[in-house]
Write an enzyme that holds these catalytic residues in place. Structure first.
Site, PDB file in Angstrom:
ATOM      1  CE1 TYR A  12      -4.056  -1.949   0.220  1.00 55.07           C
ATOM      2  CE2 TYR A  12      -2.688  -3.350   1.611  1.00 55.07           C
ATOM      3  CZ  TYR A  12      -3.826  -3.164   0.845  1.00 55.07           C
ATOM      4  OH  TYR A  12      -4.725  -4.170   0.716  1.00 55.07           O
ATOM      5  CE1 TYR A  50      -7.223  -6.587   3.782  1.00 49.38           C
ATOM      6  CE2 TYR A  50      -6.334  -8.326   5.172  1.00 49.38           C
ATOM      7  CZ  TYR A  50      -6.262  -7.552   4.030  1.00 49.38           C
ATOM      8  OH  TYR A  50      -5.243  -7.745   3.135  1.00 49.38           O
ATOM      9  CG  ASP A  98     -10.173 -14.695   7.612  1.00 50.82           C
ATOM     10  OD1 ASP A  98      -9.147 -15.200   8.116  1.00 50.82           O
ATOM     11  OD2 ASP A  98     -10.149 -13.798   6.754  1.00 50.82           O
ATOM     12  CE  LYS A 119      -1.997 -11.416   8.412  1.00 48.85           C
ATOM     13  NZ  LYS A 119      -3.332 -10.947   8.086  1.00 48.85           N
TER      14      LYS A 119
HETATM   15  C1  LIG Z   1      -3.929 -10.968   6.760  1.00 52.51           C
HETATM   16  C2  LIG Z   1      -5.295 -11.508   6.624  1.00 52.51           C
HETATM   17  C3  LIG Z   1      -5.703 -12.137   5.442  1.00 52.51           C
HETATM   18  C4  LIG Z   1      -4.818 -12.230   4.212  1.00 52.51           C
HETATM   19  O1  LIG Z   1      -3.679 -12.999   4.430  1.00 52.51           O
HETATM   20  P1  LIG Z   1      -2.396 -12.822   3.442  1.00 52.51           P
HETATM   21  O2  LIG Z   1      -1.459 -13.891   3.906  1.00 52.51           O
HETATM   22  O3  LIG Z   1      -1.893 -11.434   3.647  1.00 52.51           O
HETATM   23  O4  LIG Z   1      -2.886 -13.051   2.069  1.00 52.51           O
HETATM   24  C5  LIG Z   1      -6.981 -12.647   5.407  1.00 52.51           C
HETATM   25  N1  LIG Z   1      -7.811 -12.564   6.464  1.00 52.51           N
HETATM   26  C6  LIG Z   1      -7.440 -11.985   7.612  1.00 52.51           C
HETATM   27  C7  LIG Z   1      -8.386 -11.946   8.766  1.00 52.51           C
HETATM   28  C8  LIG Z   1      -6.175 -11.423   7.738  1.00 52.51           C
HETATM   29  O5  LIG Z   1      -5.822 -10.803   8.879  1.00 52.51           O
END
Ligand SMILES: *Cc1c(COP(=O)(O)O)cnc(C)c1O
Length: 430
Positions: A18, A146, A247, A276
């Site tokens: 970004y 997100y 997620d 992550k």
């Molecule tokens: C960071 C994140 C993503 C995306 O993961 P990347 O490895 O950056 O593609 C998706 N969902 C959530 C909740 C996140 O924090």
């Protein structure tokens, strides 16, 4: 290459997350990192307040994870996963299924968090397609979410405050309901679920799945919502015949004080994304876990298979890192340490409430957030932080900490006190 040459080439030719190619924000060159410390090329050492975006939970240069990767490197760094399998992947799947909600029985390994979200969404579509419900192609979600930067993941990010406003004309229009209003620890009121219930009931024939971040809305808002909201959402999904995708990419592996955030509500999703921190922040990697019902239905459908298979699926080096990382996560002291960090953050950040310009202070697990009334000047504030020996990267109105879980009490106190003192200084100057 001198430090100046390095920074100049970087500025001229390399895109950062970004940022503008013309006027990039300042980037700091890193020489190495160890534990909860990042060493800059200019010799300065910073206490890490970010875990490199939720990922580096066990610290940089962790001896156990290093050893696991080195050992795997001597065997093989990669083989294709089509028609081949290997011990690092099998052991990792076993470990994941052991700690995940017990209804989840099938694991799909993929490259990154965003791809995991794409995979989860494809699973939901194939599920309903198999069941002869091909009209169920939309996704419902809550605002301020997100879910990543790839195409369909973007479509379920918050459409207004999200970072993807510019693409909205080209994206599939999904179904948004308001973000949960009642915070974690607040007094629950069922009216918080009214819009979600109403929308899901009305549009159940179109909606394949509800996708949300459990308990913590991360990159979109850094907000913590009431577990009853998640519990209620699970019930509504069941009642309406809608899949629930959690997620857990940011929240998974202990960050909120539970191994997975959905445990705060005692619910299990039909599909769960993790990423992550899965490799301890060593390599880009993610997994999607699915219930038996989801896996069977997809496999009994028209295609007979799940239609996805990335080149680097189940990369053995990433699996080895993840196996070492998960071993640390399930040790006795790990989740307890997150709760100690929570206690310290609560005590240390409390005084930020008194600073002019501060809207809210909130802490959950190893996440501490100071929400300002106005956006902060990232470059300026970051320079102040670096000058005082800490690495904190705010975005918008949010100045927050999510340190590696291995951080010492002393470093954590310094991190928090620098955050508070810098905000005080800024509030004096406006
Ligand atoms: C960071 C994140 C993503 C995306 O993961 P990347 O490895 O950056 O593609 C998706 N969902 C959530 C909740 C996140 O924090």
């Amino acid at each position: 290459m001198t430090l100046n040459e390095l920074l100049e080439f970087d500025r001229e030719h390399i895109w950062h997350p970004y940022t503008s190619a013309l006027k990039p924000l300042k980037a700091y060159a890193v020489e190495s990192a160890n534990g909860a410390r990042i060493k800059l090329l200019d010799g300065r050492e910073l206490i890490d307040g970010m875990s490199s975006w939720w990922a580096v939970v066990h610290g940089y240069n962790n001896p156990e994870i290093n050893a696991a990767i080195s050992a795997q490197l001597k065997k093989m760094s990669h083989v294709m996963f089509g028609g081949l399998t290997h011990e690092p992947a099998v052991i990792l799947a076993e470990k994941l299924l052991k700690i995940a909600p017990q209804n989840l029985k099938h694991v799909f390994f993929c490259d990154s968090g965003s791809v995991a979200v794409e995979v989860a969404m494809k699973m939901a579509l194939q599920y309903w397609n198999s069941k002869g419900r091909a009209s169920k192609t939309k996704f419902a979600t809550i605002r301020l979410g997100y879910h990543g930067d790839t195409w369909n993941a973007m479509s379920v990010c918050d459409p207004i405050t999200g970072m993807h406003k510019i693409f909205s004309g080209a994206l599939t229009a999904q179904i948004f309901t308001h973000s949960p209003k009642i915070p974690f620890g607040g007094v629950w009121d069922d009216s918080d679920l009214a819009e979600l219930r109403d929308t899901l009931r009305k549009r159940r024939d179109e909606i394949a799945a509800l996708i949300l971040e459990p308990i913590v809305q991360g990159a979109g808002a850094m907000r913590f919502y009431h577990p009853e909201f998640l519990k209620g959402a699970r019930k509504i999904c069941d009642e309406c015949g809608i899949l629930l995708i959690c997620d857990e990419i940011a929240t998974g592996f202990g960050r909120t004080g539970k191994m997975f955030a959905c445990e705060h509500a005692g619910i299990a999703p039909d599909i769960m994304c993790v990423g992550k921190a899965i490799t301890g922040g060593y390599l880009s990697f993610a997994a999607v876990l699915a219930s038996r019902d989801v896996a069977i239905s997809i496999s009994e459908g028209e295609a007979g298979v799940f239609m996805h298979g990335p080149t680097f699926m189940a990369n053995p080096l990433a699996c080895a890192a993840a196996n070492a990382s998960l071993d640390i996560c399930v040790r006795d002291g790990y989740l307890k340490r997150v709760l100690q960090i929570e206690k310290i953050l609560k005590a240390e950040l409390e005084s930020a409430r008194e600073i002019g310009g501060v809207e809210d202070v909130r802490v959950l697990g190893a996440i501490g957030v100071v929400e300002m009334r106005e956006s902060v000047d990232v470059e300026k504030i970051q320079e102040m932080f670096v000058g005082r020996g800490v690495w904190i990267r705010p975005f918008g109105r949010l100045v927050y900490l999510m340190p590696p879980i291995v951080i010492s009490d002393e470093d954590l106190r310094k991190l928090s006190s620098v955050l508070v003192s810098v905000l005080k200084e800024i509030s004096k100057n406006v």
